[in-house]
Design a protein around this motif. Sequence first.
Motif, PDB file in Angstrom:
ATOM      1  N   ALA A 145     -54.007-128.750 -45.359  1.00  0.00           N
ATOM      2  CA  ALA A 145     -55.032-128.776 -44.317  1.00  0.00           C
ATOM      3  C   ALA A 145     -55.792-130.094 -44.316  1.00  0.00           C
ATOM      4  CB  ALA A 145     -55.998-127.605 -44.507  1.00  0.00           C
ATOM      5  N   ILE A 146     -56.123-130.593 -45.489  1.00  0.00           N
ATOM      6  CA  ILE A 146     -56.887-131.841 -45.587  1.00  0.00           C
ATOM      7  C   ILE A 146     -56.036-133.031 -45.154  1.00  0.00           C
ATOM      8  CG2 ILE A 146     -57.976-133.447 -47.211  1.00  0.00           C
ATOM      9  CD1 ILE A 146     -59.008-131.015 -48.748  1.00  0.00           C
ATOM     10  N   VAL A 147     -54.771-133.053 -45.587  1.00  0.00           N
ATOM     11  CA  VAL A 147     -53.875-134.146 -45.190  1.00  0.00           C
ATOM     12  C   VAL A 147     -53.743-134.202 -43.671  1.00  0.00           C
ATOM     13  CG1 VAL A 147     -51.465-134.915 -45.193  1.00  0.00           C
ATOM     14  CG2 VAL A 147     -52.565-134.273 -47.331  1.00  0.00           C
ATOM     15  N   SER A 148     -53.502-133.045 -43.053  1.00  0.00           N
ATOM     16  CA  SER A 148     -53.360-132.998 -41.605  1.00  0.00           C
ATOM     17  C   SER A 148     -54.639-133.426 -40.908  1.00  0.00           C
ATOM     18  CB  SER A 148     -52.966-131.583 -41.166  1.00  0.00           C
ATOM     19  OG  SER A 148     -52.856-131.506 -39.761  1.00  0.00           O
ATOM     20  N   ALA A 149     -55.781-132.970 -41.410  1.00  0.00           N
ATOM     21  CA  ALA A 149     -57.064-133.303 -40.797  1.00  0.00           C
ATOM     22  C   ALA A 149     -57.350-134.800 -40.863  1.00  0.00           C
ATOM     23  CB  ALA A 149     -58.187-132.524 -41.469  1.00  0.00           C
ATOM     24  N   VAL A 150     -57.087-135.404 -42.020  1.00  0.00           N
ATOM     25  CA  VAL A 150     -57.333-136.836 -42.184  1.00  0.00           C
ATOM     26  C   VAL A 150     -56.415-137.652 -41.282  1.00  0.00           C
ATOM     27  CG1 VAL A 150     -57.157-138.768 -43.805  1.00  0.00           C
ATOM     28  CG2 VAL A 150     -58.254-136.630 -44.518  1.00  0.00           C
ATOM     29  N   ILE A 151     -55.130-137.310 -41.274  1.00  0.00           N
ATOM     30  CA  ILE A 151     -54.171-138.074 -40.468  1.00  0.00           C
ATOM     31  C   ILE A 151     -54.427-137.878 -38.974  1.00  0.00           C
ATOM     32  CG2 ILE A 151     -51.719-138.304 -39.900  1.00  0.00           C
ATOM     33  CD1 ILE A 151     -51.070-137.770 -42.793  1.00  0.00           C
ATOM     34  N   PHE A 152     -54.879-136.682 -38.580  1.00  0.00           N
ATOM     35  CA  PHE A 152     -55.229-136.463 -37.175  1.00  0.00           C
ATOM     36  C   PHE A 152     -56.446-137.290 -36.783  1.00  0.00           C
ATOM     37  CE2 PHE A 152     -57.457-134.357 -33.711  1.00  0.00           C
ATOM     38  CZ  PHE A 152     -56.435-134.070 -32.823  1.00  0.00           C
TER      39      PHE A 152
ATOM     40  N   LEU B 141     -57.564-140.226 -38.066  1.00  0.00           N
ATOM     41  CA  LEU B 141     -57.419-141.682 -38.112  1.00  0.00           C
ATOM     42  C   LEU B 141     -57.119-142.328 -36.759  1.00  0.00           C
ATOM     43  CD1 LEU B 141     -55.589-142.161 -41.538  1.00  0.00           C
ATOM     44  CD2 LEU B 141     -57.971-142.672 -40.972  1.00  0.00           C
ATOM     45  N   PRO B 142     -56.080-141.922 -36.013  1.00  0.00           N
ATOM     46  CA  PRO B 142     -55.816-142.592 -34.734  1.00  0.00           C
ATOM     47  C   PRO B 142     -56.890-142.317 -33.686  1.00  0.00           C
ATOM     48  CG  PRO B 142     -54.356-140.710 -34.998  1.00  0.00           C
ATOM     49  CD  PRO B 142     -55.050-140.903 -36.306  1.00  0.00           C
ATOM     50  N   HIS B 143     -57.656-141.229 -33.853  1.00  0.00           N
ATOM     51  CA  HIS B 143     -58.691-140.899 -32.880  1.00  0.00           C
ATOM     52  C   HIS B 143     -59.984-141.682 -33.119  1.00  0.00           C
ATOM     53  CE1 HIS B 143     -55.967-137.449 -32.331  1.00  0.00           C
ATOM     54  NE2 HIS B 143     -56.455-137.400 -31.107  1.00  0.00           N
ATOM     55  N   LEU B 144     -60.041-142.432 -34.209  1.00  0.00           N
ATOM     56  CA  LEU B 144     -61.233-143.245 -34.473  1.00  0.00           C
ATOM     57  C   LEU B 144     -61.420-144.336 -33.422  1.00  0.00           C
ATOM     58  CD1 LEU B 144     -61.027-143.686 -38.356  1.00  0.00           C
ATOM     59  CD2 LEU B 144     -62.551-142.179 -37.063  1.00  0.00           C
TER      60      LEU B 144
ATOM     61  N   PHE C 130     -62.068-134.288 -37.222  1.00  0.00           N
ATOM     62  CA  PHE C 130     -61.724-133.802 -38.560  1.00  0.00           C
ATOM     63  C   PHE C 130     -61.853-132.287 -38.674  1.00  0.00           C
ATOM     64  CE2 PHE C 130     -62.697-132.584 -42.923  1.00  0.00           C
ATOM     65  CZ  PHE C 130     -61.659-133.182 -43.613  1.00  0.00           C
ATOM     66  N   LEU C 131     -63.021-131.735 -38.290  1.00  0.00           N
ATOM     67  CA  LEU C 131     -63.289-130.319 -38.523  1.00  0.00           C
ATOM     68  C   LEU C 131     -62.496-129.398 -37.610  1.00  0.00           C
ATOM     69  CD1 LEU C 131     -64.903-128.055 -39.895  1.00  0.00           C
ATOM     70  CD2 LEU C 131     -66.677-128.388 -38.158  1.00  0.00           C
ATOM     71  N   VAL C 132     -62.639-129.588 -36.284  1.00  0.00           N
ATOM     72  CA  VAL C 132     -62.065-128.611 -35.353  1.00  0.00           C
ATOM     73  C   VAL C 132     -60.550-128.770 -35.206  1.00  0.00           C
ATOM     74  CG1 VAL C 132     -62.122-127.701 -33.013  1.00  0.00           C
ATOM     75  CG2 VAL C 132     -64.249-128.327 -34.146  1.00  0.00           C
TER      76      VAL C 132
END
Length: 319
Positions: free
Chosen positions: A194-201, A203-206, A224-226
């Motif tokens: 869950a954390i890996v997916s959240a972090v990688i999701f 990054l490009p949205h920054l 990150f959260l939702v």
Amino acid sequence: MKFQAIKGHLGIGTEVEDATYVEAARWGKYRGWRYLLGLMIILFAWLIVGTGASVLVAFAFSGQPDYTVLDPFGKFLFVMVGFPFFLAGVLIAVTLIHRRHPLTLVTAQKKISWHRVGQGFVAWSIPLCLIGVLGQYLFYPDTFSFNSDLAAFALFMPLVVVFTAIQTTTEELFFRGYIVQGASVIWNNRIFLAIVSAVIFTLPHLLNPEAITGGWLTVFSNYFLVPGLVWTVVSLIDGTTELAIGVHFANNIIGFLAIDAPGTAVTVPALFTLSEFHATYVALSALVIIPIFLAIAYKVFKRDEASEPVSQSDQIGGR
């Protein structure tokens, strides 16, 4: 109602009816170098080919590769036209590099439960419309204005629906599907996945305008959260990404068609236009939307019975 996806057994002649989509990563070729090669193919299709397509759109509409001079129609296409190439990269990586069926990015069953996808759409749409749209209007009525050009809205709506479906489904197949499956080869721990997916999701949205306008609060809640953490957790609970596919589509299509606000990534002729982006409200409203969504998804709706597993030819493969 079962929250826990029952794990099955993989291999020739064994039962896989209750296998999760994460376990399906091992039905094909799954050595680490294959994921690295797959990521290279996906990123090339997304960032190089997709960006090239966006530049061509800008040239077609304005004669120059400048997003800022485009009209709303051109800006929408500029942002969205790369996603079909992104999707193609994901499908090529899974089928040619990992030698398994693309369906395994969604489920270990023989077919997608569109009923569950629809449940995700409804479960997220209800609190989003009530809290995210109506609630925002009640708090900031002076910043809302109605779009009187309904003809432009009607003409634009089919384009928005089609491209949004491609965009959200592609992101789910990649971030909730491919990334989670790849990370599971390293460590099949749900918190880690869950954390890996959240972090990688995230990054490009920054680079999205919302992240710049709303700051860290928007980055944490809106990325990150939702979509990053919560949608991955429900996918791991369900054992499929079906719910997340419906939720993601609901989130984006309502965002595009209901409200157009400054400081957002995509500008469209929505039903309402805001004079300012209420970053704090949007971020805090997510904390209310999440529990309502979970209550609807897991208390009101019931999961379908498992269908047939993916055929044996798509289940078995060496590393």
